[in-house]
Write an enzyme that holds these catalytic residues in place. Structure first.
Site, PDB file in Angstrom:
ATOM      1  N   ASP A 259       0.841  -1.204   0.000  1.00  0.00           N
ATOM      2  CA  ASP A 259       0.000   0.000   0.000  1.00  0.00           C
ATOM      3  C   ASP A 259       0.870   1.246   0.000  1.00  0.00           C
ATOM      4  OD1 ASP A 259      -2.305   1.494   0.036  1.00  0.00           O
ATOM      5  OD2 ASP A 259      -2.659   1.277   2.188  1.00  0.00           O
TER       6      ASP A 259
ATOM      7  N   ASN B   1     -10.723  -3.006  -6.449  1.00  0.00           N
ATOM      8  CA  ASN B   1      -9.901  -2.061  -7.239  1.00  0.00           C
ATOM      9  C   ASN B   1     -10.471  -1.770  -8.628  1.00  0.00           C
ATOM     10  OD1 ASN B   1      -6.666  -3.162  -5.913  1.00  0.00           O
ATOM     11  ND2 ASN B   1      -7.980  -1.468  -5.261  1.00  0.00           N
TER      12      ASN B   1
HETATM   13  C1  FPP Z   1      -1.832   0.208  -3.313  1.00  0.00           C
HETATM   14  O1  FPP Z   1      -1.407   1.527  -3.429  1.00  0.00           O
HETATM   15  C2  FPP Z   1      -1.252  -0.602  -4.349  1.00  0.00           C
HETATM   16  C3  FPP Z   1      -1.982  -1.215  -5.340  1.00  0.00           C
HETATM   17  C4  FPP Z   1      -3.445  -1.147  -5.419  1.00  0.00           C
HETATM   18  C5  FPP Z   1      -1.355  -1.977  -6.397  1.00  0.00           C
HETATM   19  C6  FPP Z   1      -0.088  -2.666  -6.090  1.00  0.00           C
HETATM   20  C7  FPP Z   1       0.610  -2.842  -7.368  1.00  0.00           C
HETATM   21  C8  FPP Z   1       1.935  -2.803  -7.565  1.00  0.00           C
HETATM   22  C9  FPP Z   1       2.925  -2.709  -6.527  1.00  0.00           C
HETATM   23  C10 FPP Z   1       2.477  -2.856  -8.952  1.00  0.00           C
HETATM   24  C11 FPP Z   1       2.060  -4.051  -9.714  1.00  0.00           C
HETATM   25  C12 FPP Z   1       2.401  -5.292  -9.026  1.00  0.00           C
HETATM   26  C13 FPP Z   1       2.759  -6.411  -9.614  1.00  0.00           C
HETATM   27  C14 FPP Z   1       3.033  -7.625  -8.831  1.00  0.00           C
HETATM   28  C15 FPP Z   1       2.953  -6.472 -11.051  1.00  0.00           C
HETATM   29  P1  FPP Z   1      -2.499   2.679  -3.550  1.00  0.00           P
HETATM   30  O2  FPP Z   1      -2.623   3.007  -4.997  1.00  0.00           O
HETATM   31  O3  FPP Z   1      -3.783   2.274  -2.915  1.00  0.00           O
HETATM   32  O4  FPP Z   1      -1.787   3.807  -2.764  1.00  0.00           O
HETATM   33  P2  FPP Z   1      -2.454   4.985  -1.919  1.00  0.00           P
HETATM   34  O5  FPP Z   1      -3.213   4.352  -0.793  1.00  0.00           O
HETATM   35  O6  FPP Z   1      -1.273   5.782  -1.444  1.00  0.00           O
HETATM   36  O7  FPP Z   1      -3.316   5.753  -2.869  1.00  0.00           O
END
Ligand code: FPP
Length: 262
Positions: free
Chosen positions: A37, A85
């Protein structure tokens, strides 16, 4: 794997080396699960679009996966895309799908070199055909690897997984008296795998976000303020060191030492 496998990979006389030397390799968490996250906040702090946060998150995925394999963790599960998501803007959803495909294409050699067996957990059948094709190819190529199992939770939610398992039990005609916790666990995506011993969440949020709801019943939770794109080997080592200090009782009580002569 062993301390040696970690030491040959981390810089000499580094914080990582110091942490690795504190680890008891006979008491490693068998399964480490991670709620990645903070990608969006990482990007916002740099005045970058959210996409850059997700792109930067790939480096953290690479580092954590290789370290977990070198440590000798049996299973690593990363939460990359939840069923919820899909509510994000279409461009972000499409970017995350594209990043997964790209990651698999670029990292397949690293997975092979480290003997890692890749699989996904989640509703694969709802993913676009091009993403499924890429996933199926990586799953097939790594199927005979005997090292760490690497699950990417993609189009995953804990409640959906439990619901799907209940539906499978009904469809298979399993009688209520035949269904127990072990049998039910075998109907989940993680069938045959140990439950997570250690659940890591980055970015300081204190939530489980619909992740592995059945499997984390007795997981030790470790939360770090570090945002996912900044998460590196050092943080995973810190989490394991901290995990090994925990007193796990699984609802029981700690056996008291016997005092001779009392
Ligand atoms: C949460 O950060 C992260 C995600 C929803 C996606 C995680 C994806 C990756 C690390 C890249 C792709 C992964 C792979 C394995 C190919 P957020 O966007 O919710 O962050 P925020 O809470 O700060 O907005």
């Amino acid at each position: 794997m062993s301390l040696q496998d970690v030491l040959e990979w981390v810089p000499e006389r580094s914080v990582e080396e110091d942490l690795a030397r504190q680890i008891d390799f006979d008491r490693l968490p068998a399964h480490v699960a991670v709620i990645m996250d903070g990608n969006g906040r990482w990007a916002a702090r740099r005045c970058l679009p959210r996409a850059e946060g997700h792109r930067a998150g790939i480096d953290a995925v690479r580092d954590s996966t290789e370290l977990a394999a070198r440590l000798g963790v049996e299973v690593l599960t990363l939460y990359a895309f939840s069923i919820e998501n899909w509510k994000r803007p279409a461009a972000e959803v499409s970017l995350l799908m594209g990043l997964l495909k790209r990651y698999l294409r670029l990292e397949i050699d690293t997975l092979m070199r480290n003997d890692i067996r890749f699989q996904t957990i989640g509703r694969d059948d709802e993913l676009p055909p091009d993403v499924r094709l890429e996933l199926e190819s990586a799953i097939a190529r790594t199927a005979n690897n005997g090292g760490m199992r690497f699950n990417i939770a993609f189009n995953y939610s804990g409640r959906a997984e439990i619901l799907d398992a209940a539906r499978r039990a009904l469809a298979a005609g399993i009688a209520p008296e035949e269904l127990d916790e072990n049998r039910f666990s075998d109907l989940l995506h993680t069938a045959g795998q140990p439950d997570p011993d250690l659940l890591i969440r980055t970015s300081g949020e204190m939530r489980v976000s619909n992740f592995l709801l059945w499997q984390i019943a007795y997981s030790e939770i470790w939360v770090t303020e570090t945002l996912w794109p900044d998460f590196r080997a050092r943080h995973l080592l810190e989490a394991v060191v901290d995990y090994q200090k925990r007193d796990r009782r699984y609802g029981g009580i700690k056996p008291q030492p016997v005092v001779v002569g009392s």
